[in-house]
Design a protein around this motif. Structure first.
Motif, PDB file in Angstrom:
ATOM      1  N   ILE A 148       0.711  -0.970   0.118  1.00 50.05           N
ATOM      2  CA  ILE A 148       0.032  -0.154   0.242  1.00 50.05           C
ATOM      3  C   ILE A 148       1.238   1.470   0.231  1.00 50.05           C
ATOM      4  CG2 ILE A 148      -1.516   1.156   1.293  1.00 50.05           C
ATOM      5  CD1 ILE A 148      -2.993  -1.439   2.557  1.00 50.05           C
ATOM      6  N   ASP A 149       2.089   1.403   0.811  1.00 51.25           N
ATOM      7  CA  ASP A 149       2.101   2.242   0.522  1.00 51.25           C
ATOM      8  C   ASP A 149       3.782   3.334  -0.730  1.00 51.25           C
ATOM      9  OD1 ASP A 149       2.362   2.957   3.417  1.00 51.25           O
ATOM     10  OD2 ASP A 149       3.672   1.775   4.253  1.00 51.25           O
ATOM     11  N   GLU A 150       3.964   1.786  -0.688  1.00 52.66           N
ATOM     12  CA  GLU A 150       4.628   1.855  -2.588  1.00 52.66           C
ATOM     13  C   GLU A 150       3.251   1.795  -3.616  1.00 52.66           C
ATOM     14  OE1 GLU A 150       6.219  -2.026  -3.051  1.00 52.66           O
ATOM     15  OE2 GLU A 150       7.207  -2.138  -1.276  1.00 52.66           O
ATOM     16  N   SER A 167      -1.609 -19.397  14.643  1.00 50.52           N
ATOM     17  CA  SER A 167      -1.387 -18.000  13.874  1.00 50.52           C
ATOM     18  C   SER A 167      -0.163 -17.978  13.310  1.00 50.52           C
ATOM     19  CB  SER A 167      -1.511 -16.367  15.233  1.00 50.52           C
ATOM     20  OG  SER A 167      -2.411 -16.620  16.823  1.00 50.52           O
ATOM     21  N   VAL A 168      -0.559 -17.407  12.402  1.00 45.36           N
ATOM     22  CA  VAL A 168       0.532 -16.489  11.076  1.00 45.36           C
ATOM     23  C   VAL A 168       1.061 -15.880  12.025  1.00 45.36           C
ATOM     24  CG1 VAL A 168       1.317 -15.462   9.023  1.00 45.36           C
ATOM     25  CG2 VAL A 168      -0.751 -17.940   9.332  1.00 45.36           C
ATOM     26  N   HIS A 169       2.216 -15.895  13.247  1.00 47.96           N
ATOM     27  CA  HIS A 169       3.179 -15.474  13.276  1.00 47.96           C
ATOM     28  C   HIS A 169       3.546 -13.901  12.803  1.00 47.96           C
ATOM     29  CE1 HIS A 169       3.734 -19.166  16.502  1.00 47.96           C
ATOM     30  NE2 HIS A 169       2.129 -18.278  16.505  1.00 47.96           N
ATOM     31  N   ARG A 170       3.605 -14.004  12.082  1.00 47.70           N
ATOM     32  CA  ARG A 170       4.687 -13.257  11.128  1.00 47.70           C
ATOM     33  C   ARG A 170       3.732 -12.442  10.997  1.00 47.70           C
ATOM     34  NH1 ARG A 170       8.252  -9.910  11.315  1.00 47.70           N
ATOM     35  NH2 ARG A 170       9.341  -8.779   9.654  1.00 47.70           N
ATOM     36  N   CYS A 171       2.616 -12.132  10.092  1.00 49.51           N
ATOM     37  CA  CYS A 171       1.818 -11.716   9.796  1.00 49.51           C
ATOM     38  C   CYS A 171       1.228 -10.221  11.203  1.00 49.51           C
ATOM     39  CB  CYS A 171       0.712 -11.941   9.464  1.00 49.51           C
ATOM     40  SG  CYS A 171       0.584 -13.050   7.524  1.00 49.51           S
ATOM     41  N   HIS A 172       0.908 -11.243  12.038  1.00 47.87           N
ATOM     42  CA  HIS A 172       0.402 -10.633  13.123  1.00 47.87           C
ATOM     43  C   HIS A 172       1.676  -9.461  13.762  1.00 47.87           C
ATOM     44  CE1 HIS A 172      -2.650 -12.817  14.600  1.00 47.87           C
ATOM     45  NE2 HIS A 172      -2.493 -13.841  14.124  1.00 47.87           N
ATOM     46  N   ASP A 173       2.572  -9.970  13.299  1.00 48.19           N
ATOM     47  CA  ASP A 173       3.644  -8.875  14.054  1.00 48.19           C
ATOM     48  C   ASP A 173       4.145  -7.707  12.959  1.00 48.19           C
ATOM     49  OD1 ASP A 173       4.891 -10.248  15.544  1.00 48.19           O
ATOM     50  OD2 ASP A 173       6.343 -11.568  15.071  1.00 48.19           O
ATOM     51  N   LEU A 174       3.522  -8.255  11.897  1.00 52.42           N
ATOM     52  CA  LEU A 174       3.569  -7.001  10.655  1.00 52.42           C
ATOM     53  C   LEU A 174       2.516  -6.057  10.781  1.00 52.42           C
ATOM     54  CD1 LEU A 174       5.044  -8.969   7.871  1.00 52.42           C
ATOM     55  CD2 LEU A 174       6.495  -7.051   9.319  1.00 52.42           C
ATOM     56  N   LEU A 175       1.496  -7.169  11.209  1.00 52.49           N
ATOM     57  CA  LEU A 175       0.032  -6.138  11.509  1.00 52.49           C
ATOM     58  C   LEU A 175       0.473  -5.098  12.593  1.00 52.49           C
ATOM     59  CD1 LEU A 175      -2.260  -5.287  10.189  1.00 52.49           C
ATOM     60  CD2 LEU A 175      -3.292  -7.348  11.894  1.00 52.49           C
ATOM     61  N   SER A 178       2.650  -1.217  11.881  1.00 50.99           N
ATOM     62  CA  SER A 178       2.466  -1.140  10.606  1.00 50.99           C
ATOM     63  C   SER A 178       1.197  -0.200  11.404  1.00 50.99           C
ATOM     64  CB  SER A 178       1.868  -1.750   9.027  1.00 50.99           C
ATOM     65  OG  SER A 178      -0.002  -2.414   9.784  1.00 50.99           O
ATOM     66  N   SER A 179       1.550   0.582  10.339  1.00 58.37           N
ATOM     67  CA  SER A 179      -0.343   1.579  10.156  1.00 58.37           C
ATOM     68  C   SER A 179      -1.845   1.259   9.633  1.00 58.37           C
ATOM     69  CB  SER A 179       0.024   2.803  10.146  1.00 58.37           C
ATOM     70  OG  SER A 179       0.337   3.140   8.654  1.00 58.37           O
ATOM     71  N   LEU A 180      -0.998   0.084   9.577  1.00 58.73           N
ATOM     72  CA  LEU A 180      -2.937  -0.567   9.091  1.00 58.73           C
ATOM     73  C   LEU A 180      -3.912  -1.543  10.129  1.00 58.73           C
ATOM     74  CD1 LEU A 180      -1.475  -2.637   6.522  1.00 58.73           C
ATOM     75  CD2 LEU A 180      -1.624  -0.445   5.791  1.00 58.73           C
ATOM     76  N   GLY A 181      -4.620  -0.946   9.334  1.00 56.00           N
ATOM     77  CA  GLY A 181      -6.555  -1.936  10.454  1.00 56.00           C
ATOM     78  C   GLY A 181      -7.540  -2.475   9.456  1.00 56.00           C
ATOM     79  N   ILE A 182      -7.781  -3.801   9.987  1.00 57.98           N
ATOM     80  CA  ILE A 182      -8.667  -4.622   9.699  1.00 57.98           C
ATOM     81  C   ILE A 182      -9.956  -3.698   9.117  1.00 57.98           C
ATOM     82  CG2 ILE A 182     -10.107  -6.481   9.687  1.00 57.98           C
ATOM     83  CD1 ILE A 182      -7.875  -7.533  12.155  1.00 57.98           C
ATOM     84  N   ALA A 183      -9.895  -4.014   7.651  1.00 58.26           N
ATOM     85  CA  ALA A 183     -11.060  -3.369   7.282  1.00 58.26           C
ATOM     86  C   ALA A 183     -12.286  -4.079   6.571  1.00 58.26           C
ATOM     87  CB  ALA A 183     -10.724  -3.053   5.599  1.00 58.26           C
TER      88      ALA A 183
END
Length: 204
Positions: A148-150, A167-175, A178-183
């Motif tokens: 998105i930033d790119e 849980s997919v740990h890496r995705c949780h960490d990156l979320l 980040s400044s992203l939110g769940i839509a």
């Protein structure tokens, strides 16, 4: 012999009660660890620590559970404790996890997903945003979360949980980083089929 020894079901019930007490005690300690990590701005997920725990438990295992069973059980316990930590983090950040936000999509959005075209992730994206959305494949979790930033995508579709591995740990960490939110959220049932030539056997 005691009444519980004479009644295997009562004995199992007593063990289950003790397991539940200990699991909640473990989760309470995990919450304290998670709070320290939050204050220090470090990742909730520590893969090296997980491997240490699982390796130690496999070495201590005397059976009748085999190593894979021990790994499966304690990996799930670790995942659930991580989920408790993540829920506490979201609550402290003012994110209400009781209801997933929803959004109306036009079907023209660009959505980045992990993997190649034709994967389950792309299927999930099309089911969620519509067949006419533009899907953008990304090779890694890291490049997915920067799409998105790119300017490559309007949304990203990230796997946060898998019914087989938790849980997919890496995705949780990156979320969290980040400044992203769940839509929106989608749960996608997955089926695999073993296909072979007529008359073939697994041995061949």
């Amino acid at each position: 012999m005691s009444e519980k020894k004479d009644n295997p079901r009562a004995e199992i019930d007593a063990i289950d009660d003790e397991l539940l007490r200990l699991l909640n005690k473990r989760a309470t300690i995990a919450l304290r660890v998670g709070e320290v990590k939050r204050r220090n701005d470090t990742s909730l997920c520590d893969h090296n620590r997980e491997m240490e725990v699982l390796t130690r438990l496999r070495r201590q295992n005397s059976g009748p559970l085999d190593e894979q069973s021990v790994t499966n059980i304690f990996q799930r316990i670790i995942d659930e404790c991580l989920h408790v930590q993540q829920s506490a983090f979201h609550q402290s950040a003012g994110i209400d996890g009781t209801e997933t936000p929803t959004k109306n999509f036009s079907g023209k959005e660009r959505v980045a997903f992990l993997g190649e075209r034709g994967t389950f992730s792309e299927e999930a994206a099309k089911k969620l945003l519509g067949e006419t959305c533009e899907t953008v494949p990304r090779a890694t979790f890291e490049t997915l979360f920067t799409a998105i930033d790119e300017g490559s995508a309007d949304y990203i579709l990230a796997p946060l949980e898998n019914s087989l591995v938790g849980s997919v740990h890496r995705c949780h960490d990156l979320l969290l980083e980040s400044s992203l939110g769940i839509a929106a959220e989608i749960i996608l049932p997955i089926s695999h089929f073993l296909i072979g030539c007529h008359g073939a056997s697994l041995e061949s």
